[in-house]
Write a protein that holds these residues in place. Structure first.
Motif, PDB file in Angstrom:
ATOM      1  N   VAL A  12       7.257  -3.748  -9.867  1.00 19.45           N
ATOM      2  CA  VAL A  12       6.224  -3.943  -8.993  1.00 19.45           C
ATOM      3  C   VAL A  12       5.304  -5.422  -9.728  1.00 19.45           C
ATOM      4  O   VAL A  12       5.234  -5.419 -10.746  1.00 19.45           O
ATOM      5  N   PHE A  16      -1.106  -6.009  -5.319  1.00 25.26           N
ATOM      6  CA  PHE A  16       0.191  -5.576  -5.603  1.00 25.26           C
ATOM      7  C   PHE A  16       1.187  -6.069  -4.843  1.00 25.26           C
ATOM      8  O   PHE A  16       0.917  -6.233  -3.431  1.00 25.26           O
ATOM      9  N   PHE A  22       5.833  -7.249  -4.298  1.00 24.12           N
ATOM     10  CA  PHE A  22       7.164  -7.224  -4.390  1.00 24.12           C
ATOM     11  C   PHE A  22       7.770  -8.969  -4.632  1.00 24.12           C
ATOM     12  O   PHE A  22       8.610  -9.217  -5.362  1.00 24.12           O
ATOM     13  N   ASP A  41       4.687 -10.618   0.467  1.00 20.40           N
ATOM     14  CA  ASP A  41       5.352  -9.577   1.204  1.00 20.40           C
ATOM     15  C   ASP A  41       5.094  -9.522   2.865  1.00 20.40           C
ATOM     16  O   ASP A  41       4.882  -8.581   3.426  1.00 20.40           O
TER      17      ASP A  41
END
Length: 247
Positions: A9, A21, A23, A208
């Motif tokens: 992550v 957070f 990806f 994301d």
């Protein structure tokens, strides 16, 4: 019950706070396209995505920025024990390694901790990374002609190497810092949404699939195997056919 799959992550931070957070992230073309699509949410989903893609491609503009990154120096190994050791070594190496810097005009900058498989990219947006190898793929697309950029984009929908172009560079990294350069003047032909963003000092990011606007440097750091999911890590993908009608 199933397979437990550790997954890397990323954290996305400004100099003053943690942004989120995630990806994967895109700065430049991928973010501008999303920003324009968000301005036309009254349109049906597929229509606004196609409109934003074509409009951004027609007004293709590079971003001037400085990229600082910490390359991954640890050999890629397969076993879970080596993955754990690599995770510990990664934490200790950061302060000892030297940061690399590149600056220039980029059409797109992608930072991916996972392959990001989708119907339009059967090999993934970052096919050389894995779910839990403790690294990120930094993919830079330098300024080039619209024709060459379209050729690069079309490669994603095939099984060909989308990075096999002289204006595309890939790096395997642990950390990345993206520092946009503020423009002294704006071209009158630029879109309204770009003028507004620049006037506020904000630059769009596609993290994301979510639009984030940030005025300052963004620091991206990978955290190896931070979470566990139920699933299987498929390293070798079988050949598949995918079509993309957007370009």
């Amino acid at each position: 019950m199933g397979h437990i799959q550790p997954v890397d992550v990323c954290t996305f931070s400004s100099p003053s706070k943690l942004l989120r957070f995630g990806f994967s992230a895109m700065f430049g073309f991928g973010a501008r396209t999303l920003a324009l699509a968000e301005k036309h949410r009254w349109m049906p989903s597929n229509q606004r995505k196609d409109f934003a893609f074509i409009k951004t491609l027609a007004d293709l503009t590079p971003e001037e920025c400085e990229l600082s990154f910490l390359p991954l120096q640890i050999p890629q190994e397969g076993s879970h024990e080596n993955d754990r050791k690599k995770k510990e070594k990664t934490k200790k190496k950061g302060s000892k390694d030297q940061w690399h810097k590149i600056q220039g005009h980029f059409l797109n900058v992608s930072i991916m901790a996972i392959p990001c498989l989708c119907s339009m990219a059967p090999r993934g947006l970052a096919p050389n990374t894995r779910l839990n190898n403790g690294s990120m793929a930094l993919i830079t697309v330098q300024n080039t002609s619209r024709t060459e950029f379209i050729k690069h984009l079309k490669r994603y929908a095939s099984m060909k190497n989308q990075f096999n172009f002289p204006f595309v560079e890939t790096y395997t990294v642990q950390e990345v810092k993206v520092q946009p350069r503020l423009k002294s003047g704006l071209d009158a032909k630029e879109d309204t949404y770009l003028n507004a963003a620049s006037a506020e000092g904000n630059h769009p990011w596609n993290i994301d699939g979510d639009l984030i606007k940030e005025a300052s440097e963004v620091h991206v750091r990978v955290h190896p195997q931070l979470i566990n999911l139920y699933g299987v890590n498929t390293d070798d993908l079988e050949s598949s056919q995918a079509t993309c009608n957007c370009i």
